[in-house]
Motif scaffolding. Structure first.
Motif, PDB file in Angstrom:
ATOM      1  N   UNK A 123      29.259  -9.989  -9.660  1.00 34.86           N
ATOM      2  CA  UNK A 123      30.038  -9.961 -10.892  1.00 34.86           C
ATOM      3  C   UNK A 123      29.267 -10.638 -12.006  1.00 34.86           C
ATOM      4  N   UNK A 124      29.912 -10.727 -13.160  1.00 37.43           N
ATOM      5  CA  UNK A 124      29.240 -11.289 -14.318  1.00 37.43           C
ATOM      6  C   UNK A 124      30.198 -12.143 -15.127  1.00 37.43           C
ATOM      7  N   UNK A 125      29.679 -13.219 -15.680  1.00 35.74           N
ATOM      8  CA  UNK A 125      30.399 -14.032 -16.657  1.00 35.74           C
ATOM      9  C   UNK A 125      29.610 -13.926 -17.952  1.00 35.74           C
ATOM     10  N   UNK A 126      30.270 -13.505 -19.009  1.00 36.89           N
ATOM     11  CA  UNK A 126      29.593 -13.243 -20.277  1.00 36.89           C
ATOM     12  C   UNK A 126      30.296 -13.994 -21.399  1.00 36.89           C
ATOM     13  N   UNK A 127      29.609 -14.946 -22.002  1.00 42.00           N
ATOM     14  CA  UNK A 127      30.158 -15.615 -23.174  1.00 42.00           C
ATOM     15  C   UNK A 127      30.107 -14.650 -24.355  1.00 42.00           C
ATOM     16  N   UNK A 128      31.125 -14.702 -25.187  1.00 34.67           N
ATOM     17  CA  UNK A 128      31.249 -13.775 -26.305  1.00 34.67           C
ATOM     18  C   UNK A 128      31.166 -14.544 -27.619  1.00 34.67           C
ATOM     19  N   UNK A 129      30.305 -14.072 -28.512  1.00 33.65           N
ATOM     20  CA  UNK A 129      30.072 -14.740 -29.784  1.00 33.65           C
ATOM     21  C   UNK A 129      30.330 -13.773 -30.938  1.00 33.65           C
ATOM     22  N   UNK A 130      30.915 -14.288 -32.012  1.00 33.05           N
ATOM     23  CA  UNK A 130      31.118 -13.490 -33.219  1.00 33.05           C
ATOM     24  C   UNK A 130      29.783 -13.340 -33.947  1.00 33.05           C
ATOM     25  N   UNK A 131      29.761 -12.441 -34.913  1.00 28.24           N
ATOM     26  CA  UNK A 131      28.520 -12.191 -35.661  1.00 28.24           C
ATOM     27  C   UNK A 131      28.039 -13.445 -36.389  1.00 28.24           C
ATOM     28  N   UNK A 132      28.978 -14.340 -36.746  1.00 32.99           N
ATOM     29  CA  UNK A 132      28.591 -15.553 -37.453  1.00 32.99           C
ATOM     30  C   UNK A 132      28.224 -16.698 -36.517  1.00 32.99           C
ATOM     31  N   UNK A 133      28.146 -16.401 -35.215  1.00 27.96           N
ATOM     32  CA  UNK A 133      27.713 -17.400 -34.253  1.00 27.96           C
ATOM     33  C   UNK A 133      28.819 -18.169 -33.566  1.00 27.96           C
ATOM     34  N   UNK A 134      30.067 -17.985 -33.979  1.00 28.61           N
ATOM     35  CA  UNK A 134      31.172 -18.700 -33.342  1.00 28.61           C
ATOM     36  C   UNK A 134      31.351 -18.234 -31.895  1.00 28.61           C
ATOM     37  N   UNK A 135      31.608 -19.179 -30.998  1.00 27.17           N
ATOM     38  CA  UNK A 135      31.975 -18.828 -29.631  1.00 27.17           C
ATOM     39  C   UNK A 135      33.448 -18.441 -29.655  1.00 27.17           C
ATOM     40  N   UNK A 136      33.761 -17.226 -29.244  1.00 27.49           N
ATOM     41  CA  UNK A 136      35.145 -16.740 -29.363  1.00 27.49           C
ATOM     42  C   UNK A 136      35.824 -16.492 -28.026  1.00 27.49           C
ATOM     43  N   UNK A 137      35.069 -16.435 -26.939  1.00 26.29           N
ATOM     44  CA  UNK A 137      35.735 -16.208 -25.669  1.00 26.29           C
ATOM     45  C   UNK A 137      34.790 -15.785 -24.573  1.00 26.29           C
ATOM     46  N   UNK A 138      35.365 -15.215 -23.526  1.00 31.00           N
ATOM     47  CA  UNK A 138      34.569 -14.922 -22.343  1.00 31.00           C
ATOM     48  C   UNK A 138      35.097 -13.719 -21.593  1.00 31.00           C
ATOM     49  N   UNK A 139      34.154 -12.960 -21.045  1.00 31.35           N
ATOM     50  CA  UNK A 139      34.455 -11.891 -20.109  1.00 31.35           C
ATOM     51  C   UNK A 139      34.072 -12.367 -18.717  1.00 31.35           C
ATOM     52  N   UNK A 140      34.971 -12.189 -17.774  1.00 27.73           N
ATOM     53  CA  UNK A 140      34.672 -12.474 -16.376  1.00 27.73           C
ATOM     54  C   UNK A 140      34.988 -11.231 -15.554  1.00 27.73           C
ATOM     55  N   UNK A 141      34.045 -10.804 -14.752  1.00 29.49           N
ATOM     56  CA  UNK A 141      34.220  -9.635 -13.894  1.00 29.49           C
ATOM     57  C   UNK A 141      33.719  -9.998 -12.505  1.00 29.49           C
ATOM     58  N   UNK A 142      34.516  -9.705 -11.482  1.00 32.31           N
ATOM     59  CA  UNK A 142      34.153 -10.075 -10.114  1.00 32.31           C
ATOM     60  C   UNK A 142      34.340  -8.895  -9.164  1.00 32.31           C
ATOM     61  N   UNK A 143      33.403  -8.766  -8.232  1.00 29.38           N
ATOM     62  CA  UNK A 143      33.486  -7.708  -7.222  1.00 29.38           C
ATOM     63  C   UNK A 143      33.242  -8.294  -5.838  1.00 29.38           C
ATOM     64  N   UNK A 144      33.854  -7.690  -4.856  1.00 32.39           N
ATOM     65  CA  UNK A 144      33.633  -8.124  -3.480  1.00 32.39           C
ATOM     66  C   UNK A 144      32.391  -7.473  -2.877  1.00 32.39           C
ATOM     67  N   UNK A 145      31.927  -6.412  -3.507  1.00 32.01           N
ATOM     68  CA  UNK A 145      30.713  -5.729  -3.025  1.00 32.01           C
ATOM     69  C   UNK A 145      29.578  -5.997  -4.006  1.00 32.01           C
ATOM     70  N   UNK A 146      28.405  -6.372  -3.517  1.00 31.50           N
ATOM     71  CA  UNK A 146      27.279  -6.619  -4.430  1.00 31.50           C
ATOM     72  C   UNK A 146      26.813  -5.349  -5.108  1.00 31.50           C
ATOM     73  N   UNK A 147      26.408  -5.452  -6.369  1.00 26.03           N
ATOM     74  CA  UNK A 147      25.853  -4.319  -7.100  1.00 26.03           C
ATOM     75  C   UNK A 147      24.356  -4.228  -6.856  1.00 26.03           C
ATOM     76  N   UNK A 148      23.833  -3.029  -6.977  1.00 24.88           N
ATOM     77  CA  UNK A 148      22.383  -2.874  -6.929  1.00 24.88           C
ATOM     78  C   UNK A 148      21.785  -3.522  -8.180  1.00 24.88           C
ATOM     79  N   UNK A 149      20.646  -4.153  -8.032  1.00 26.01           N
ATOM     80  CA  UNK A 149      20.014  -4.801  -9.194  1.00 26.01           C
ATOM     81  C   UNK A 149      19.604  -3.772 -10.238  1.00 26.01           C
ATOM     82  N   UNK A 150      19.486  -2.509  -9.829  1.00 26.91           N
ATOM     83  CA  UNK A 150      19.105  -1.452 -10.774  1.00 26.91           C
ATOM     84  C   UNK A 150      20.320  -0.704 -11.312  1.00 26.91           C
TER      85      UNK A 150
END
Length: 255
Positions: A123-150
């Motif tokens: 899965x992935x954790x992604x910090x989200x920033x506005x165009x002016x640089x403000x930290x506005x939030x986060x995306x969290x996505x989780x899977x029980x099966x690993x993804x291919x690196x490609x």
């Protein structure tokens, strides 16, 4: 086993995520629609979009499918996790679970107490920033099966950062007092995915595949595929029976 999706399919799904995010910023649809569209890019077991509140120093979940304890961690403790400074580092790229050093995972309460008990492998954790640089939030996505690196989904999720940031930015997206959450997969009716539940809800209104597609920012063909999966999972003969089942469960389309 589901057929492997092509890069073109994933990129097409990414366009729908951007459209859903754009709709969410106007208040026409909820942020839950964005997460559901994201499931077309990357099949996940749990996901959430959370807004950062700088005054309260905590996150607020706008849409999510994590269990309550995991949601509480994201909202009140994630910003204190040892992994968080890495997430908000100068690169500001998404951090994939399989790329996190083991020593950091060993020191992370979020992984040890929340993700590991859920059987999360990737899965992935992604910090989200506005165009002016403000930290506005986060995306969290989780899977029980690993993804291919490609897997192209890894790159596409990063490309969607700007759209996702706008969907949670309080200066862009209308504030909402209601947190849109989907049930844990183990408690979802019939084991349906978040997107399948949305399509099922639309069936109760008697809408055509094209009408559903326009409301959910997907193609009519994709709607048809979801309906096929719904009928198979619920062991129902047709869409009318599916609509009746949804009504019995109290499932209704969003306004």
């Amino acid at each position: 086993m589901a057929a492997e999706r092509s890069t073109a399919d994933i990129l097409d799904a990414a366009v729908h995520v951007r459209e859903a995010a754009r709709s969410a910023t106007t208040g026409a649809t909820g942020v839950d629609t964005v997460l559901a569209a994201l499931s077309e890019v990357m099949a996940y077991d749990h996901a959430s979009l959370a807004r950062w509140d700088p005054l309260r120093r905590r996150h607020t979940t706008l849409a999510g499918t994590y269990p309550d304890d995991a949601t509480a961690y994201i909202e009140t403790r994630l910003h204190q996790d040892p992994v968080f400074p890495v997430l908000r580092g100068p690169d500001r790229g998404g951090l994939w679970l399989t790329d996190v050093p083991r020593r950091l995972l060993a020191a992370s309460p979020g992984f040890q107490e929340v993700l590991s008990p859920l059987g999360i492998e990737d899965g992935v954790a992604q910090c989200l920033f506005a165009a002016d640089g403000r930290y506005v939030g986060m995306l969290n996505v989780s899977t029980r099966a690993p993804l291919r690196t490609t897997d192209p989904a890894r790159a596409v999720v990063t490309l969607l950062t700007e759209a996702l940031s706008a969907a949670v930015d309080p200066r862009v997206c209308p504030p909402s007092e209601v947190v849109a959450t989907a049930p844990d997969p183990a408690r979802r009716p019939g084991g349906l995915s978040p997107r399948e539940l949305q399509v099922l809800a639309e069936l109760t209104a008697g809408r055509t595949n094209r009408e559903i597609a326009e409301r959910l920012y997907i193609t009519p063909r994709t709607v048809g595929t979801h309906i096929e999966h719904i009928l198979a999972k619920l062991d129902l003969p047709n869409r009318a029976a599916a609509a009746a089942r949804a009504a019995a469960w109290g499932i209704e389309p969003s306004s």
